[in-house]
Design a protein around this motif. Sequence first.
Motif, PDB file in Angstrom:
ATOM      1  N   THR A 134       0.932 -14.083  48.908  1.00  0.00           N
ATOM      2  CA  THR A 134      -0.113 -13.188  48.660  1.00  0.00           C
ATOM      3  C   THR A 134       0.196 -11.949  48.167  1.00  0.00           C
ATOM      4  O   THR A 134      -0.351 -11.113  47.331  1.00  0.00           O
ATOM      5  CB  THR A 134      -1.088 -12.822  49.748  1.00  0.00           C
ATOM      6  N   GLU A 135       1.540 -11.485  48.230  1.00  0.00           N
ATOM      7  CA  GLU A 135       2.009 -10.227  47.825  1.00  0.00           C
ATOM      8  C   GLU A 135       3.515 -10.476  47.230  1.00  0.00           C
ATOM      9  O   GLU A 135       4.217 -11.115  47.430  1.00  0.00           O
ATOM     10  CB  GLU A 135       2.409  -9.188  48.820  1.00  0.00           C
ATOM     11  N   ARG A 136       3.551 -10.312  45.701  1.00  0.00           N
ATOM     12  CA  ARG A 136       4.621 -10.614  44.920  1.00  0.00           C
ATOM     13  C   ARG A 136       5.700  -9.397  45.000  1.00  0.00           C
ATOM     14  O   ARG A 136       5.186  -8.161  44.575  1.00  0.00           O
ATOM     15  CB  ARG A 136       4.227 -10.965  43.572  1.00  0.00           C
ATOM     16  N   ASP A 137       6.710  -9.432  45.233  1.00  0.00           N
ATOM     17  CA  ASP A 137       7.799  -8.500  45.295  1.00  0.00           C
ATOM     18  C   ASP A 137       8.359  -8.332  43.950  1.00  0.00           C
ATOM     19  O   ASP A 137       9.327  -9.163  43.655  1.00  0.00           O
ATOM     20  CB  ASP A 137       8.820  -8.492  46.480  1.00  0.00           C
ATOM     21  N   GLU A 138       8.034  -7.306  43.157  1.00  0.00           N
ATOM     22  CA  GLU A 138       8.437  -7.113  41.883  1.00  0.00           C
ATOM     23  C   GLU A 138       9.903  -6.752  41.796  1.00  0.00           C
ATOM     24  O   GLU A 138      10.204  -5.828  42.590  1.00  0.00           O
ATOM     25  CB  GLU A 138       7.768  -6.214  41.007  1.00  0.00           C
ATOM     26  N   LYS A 139      10.977  -7.347  41.147  1.00  0.00           N
ATOM     27  CA  LYS A 139      12.352  -7.126  40.948  1.00  0.00           C
ATOM     28  C   LYS A 139      12.494  -5.743  39.980  1.00  0.00           C
ATOM     29  O   LYS A 139      13.420  -5.063  40.124  1.00  0.00           O
ATOM     30  CB  LYS A 139      13.110  -8.203  40.514  1.00  0.00           C
ATOM     31  N   SER A 140      11.759  -6.028  38.956  1.00  0.00           N
ATOM     32  CA  SER A 140      11.997  -4.818  37.841  1.00  0.00           C
ATOM     33  C   SER A 140      10.489  -4.686  37.218  1.00  0.00           C
ATOM     34  O   SER A 140       9.485  -5.506  37.343  1.00  0.00           O
ATOM     35  CB  SER A 140      12.840  -5.111  36.929  1.00  0.00           C
ATOM     36  N   MET A 141      10.234  -3.559  36.622  1.00  0.00           N
ATOM     37  CA  MET A 141       9.053  -3.063  35.752  1.00  0.00           C
ATOM     38  C   MET A 141       9.538  -2.274  34.611  1.00  0.00           C
ATOM     39  O   MET A 141      10.625  -1.560  34.813  1.00  0.00           O
ATOM     40  CB  MET A 141       8.049  -2.644  36.688  1.00  0.00           C
ATOM     41  N   GLY A 142       8.820  -2.503  33.437  1.00  0.00           N
ATOM     42  CA  GLY A 142       9.347  -1.586  32.282  1.00  0.00           C
ATOM     43  C   GLY A 142       8.505  -1.883  31.102  1.00  0.00           C
ATOM     44  O   GLY A 142       7.439  -2.403  31.151  1.00  0.00           O
ATOM     45  N   GLY A 143       8.712  -1.129  29.942  1.00  0.00           N
ATOM     46  CA  GLY A 143       7.977  -1.545  28.742  1.00  0.00           C
ATOM     47  C   GLY A 143       9.009  -1.400  27.413  1.00  0.00           C
ATOM     48  O   GLY A 143      10.128  -0.812  27.582  1.00  0.00           O
ATOM     49  N   GLU A 144       8.360  -1.902  26.483  1.00  0.00           N
ATOM     50  CA  GLU A 144       9.254  -1.866  25.206  1.00  0.00           C
ATOM     51  C   GLU A 144       7.948  -1.312  24.036  1.00  0.00           C
ATOM     52  O   GLU A 144       7.049  -1.681  24.104  1.00  0.00           O
ATOM     53  CB  GLU A 144       9.768  -3.127  24.851  1.00  0.00           C
ATOM     54  N   HIS A 145       8.762  -0.814  23.109  1.00  0.00           N
ATOM     55  CA  HIS A 145       8.164  -0.495  21.768  1.00  0.00           C
ATOM     56  C   HIS A 145       8.770  -0.933  20.655  1.00  0.00           C
ATOM     57  O   HIS A 145      10.003  -0.705  20.383  1.00  0.00           O
ATOM     58  CB  HIS A 145       8.084   1.216  21.820  1.00  0.00           C
ATOM     59  N   THR A 146       8.150  -1.496  19.764  1.00  0.00           N
ATOM     60  CA  THR A 146       8.587  -1.998  18.444  1.00  0.00           C
ATOM     61  C   THR A 146       8.033  -1.160  17.340  1.00  0.00           C
ATOM     62  O   THR A 146       6.925  -0.869  17.290  1.00  0.00           O
ATOM     63  CB  THR A 146       8.163  -3.550  18.054  1.00  0.00           C
ATOM     64  N   PHE A 147       8.846  -0.545  16.557  1.00  0.00           N
ATOM     65  CA  PHE A 147       8.657   0.251  15.559  1.00  0.00           C
ATOM     66  C   PHE A 147       7.996  -0.478  14.431  1.00  0.00           C
ATOM     67  O   PHE A 147       8.374  -1.493  13.830  1.00  0.00           O
ATOM     68  CB  PHE A 147       9.689   1.314  15.066  1.00  0.00           C
ATOM     69  N   SER A 148       6.900   0.160  13.732  1.00  0.00           N
ATOM     70  CA  SER A 148       6.275  -0.443  12.718  1.00  0.00           C
ATOM     71  C   SER A 148       7.517  -0.791  11.425  1.00  0.00           C
ATOM     72  O   SER A 148       7.331  -1.818  10.804  1.00  0.00           O
ATOM     73  CB  SER A 148       5.118   0.149  12.238  1.00  0.00           C
ATOM     74  N   GLU A 149       8.173   0.247  11.453  1.00  0.00           N
ATOM     75  CA  GLU A 149       9.452   0.103  10.552  1.00  0.00           C
ATOM     76  C   GLU A 149      10.600   0.661  11.191  1.00  0.00           C
ATOM     77  O   GLU A 149      10.596   1.649  11.866  1.00  0.00           O
ATOM     78  CB  GLU A 149       9.335   1.033   9.273  1.00  0.00           C
ATOM     79  N   ASP A 150      11.790   0.101  10.856  1.00  0.00           N
ATOM     80  CA  ASP A 150      12.959   0.646  11.547  1.00  0.00           C
ATOM     81  C   ASP A 150      13.048   2.147  11.134  1.00  0.00           C
ATOM     82  O   ASP A 150      13.145   2.445  10.218  1.00  0.00           O
ATOM     83  CB  ASP A 150      14.195  -0.266  11.045  1.00  0.00           C
ATOM     84  N   THR A 151      13.762   2.566  12.453  1.00  0.00           N
ATOM     85  CA  THR A 151      13.636   4.252  12.172  1.00  0.00           C
ATOM     86  C   THR A 151      14.869   4.766  12.709  1.00  0.00           C
ATOM     87  O   THR A 151      15.571   3.991  13.599  1.00  0.00           O
ATOM     88  CB  THR A 151      12.378   4.893  12.609  1.00  0.00           C
TER      89      THR A 151
END
Length: 456
Positions: free
Chosen positions: A231-248
């Motif tokens: 009933t409870e999931r123990d998260e091992k990690s969390m985060g986020g990513e961003h892809t630029f519309s153009e390489d910068t």
Amino acid sequence: MHLDMDAFFVNVELLENPSLRGKPIIVAPTGPRSVVCSASYEARAHGVHSGMPLSCALSEVPHATILPLRADYRYYSRAVMGILRDLSPLVEQVSVDEAFVDLTGAYRHGQDPVQLAQRARERITRELSLPSSAGVAPNKLLAKMASTGSKPNGLWVVPPGRVQEFLDPRPVSALWGVGSKSTKLLASYGIQTITQLRSMSIDWLRDRFGTSHGEYLWAVARGIDDRPVLTERDEKSMGGEHTFSEDTAEAAVISGIVRELSLKLGRRLRESGRLAGRLSLKIRYTGFETHTRSVPLSSPLDSGMRIAELALEALRADGILTGAEAPRPIRLIGVRAEKLARAEDGVQQALFESIKYKPAGRGSRGRGSGGAGVASLGSSKSRSSKPAPEATEAVLVKADRWSEVEHVMDAIQRKYSAESIKPASGVALPDRRADDRLRGAERDSAEESAEESRDE
């Protein structure tokens, strides 16, 4: 039971656009580098799938309708999970649109699991106008495979006495935990179906896939899965990513995204009552060349500002951010918290306060050679009795209190709005060059008017 919503994002969007039913639809954010979040079954028939670059999807189905992410998917997700919890208190939510339900208790009290599963699907259709698929089986592995096989809008039941009949004709890739690499390796040994996999001895599988994975393959080929519904999931990690519309390569742009990702990550950590024990940075360049960098922490933290500070220090130390321009244009950047610990368990504080140094007359802080949270004491010259113009002064920094500040910020934002208070780095500054140009134009105009008056 495993219940999975059918093309969840698409069908939620169709509640506002019912005229699009039966047409190829793709739900994806706008932008040149967007990826498909969900696709209708009409679009999937042309090979479109989640995670595919939107440009590739449109090359397959150029006439598809693109819908941006705009509905309140979490509202419908909570409603679905509420319906499932009416069946059993043992519900394990796997993602926003799927969950496992342990129906053992209901079965022991004389209720039919199949009828319960059908009742849940009918409620979801009646109350939310959304289709769903379900599988009922003796364990999680089989229930997941059954729900996948019942799509769209179906129900598949695997009785305990018919497990091998259900499994044997299926390809090995249908098994949970058997990815593309394992599938290719099995195929090199002439193993393509679960029947063929089941004919291999456990020793043979251990020799070729290692002890752990070999034993796993032997078990799942026989439908064995002892994992409970959690009933409870123990998260091992969390985060986020961003892809630029153009390489910068603009350091200011890259740094701004790192701060934005870090602040969001800090907020997620605090909301879940977790502390990060380590940070991980992800950098992707042109051609999908990807690098990761681990950033150890002297003590767990949940402060987005500290995460941003440490992440940027690591990027500078690695030469990824140098000056106003990065050495190489970046396509994607990500920040992730790992080795998560519960905040309620407390934090082991450092024994001594940190001493940090900054150049006199400059606002930037020196970067130490001892890693995150450790500062250099400077050279012998910087400690001489006659400080040079660029002398170094010691500044005693007390224990980090950003976490306390951000907890207060969370409370203010919950009461008012997300825009009510935020770090100065997130506030757009006025274009001073434009202001200077405007004042210059006004000054020139005033001088011209004065000259005309004198002439007259």
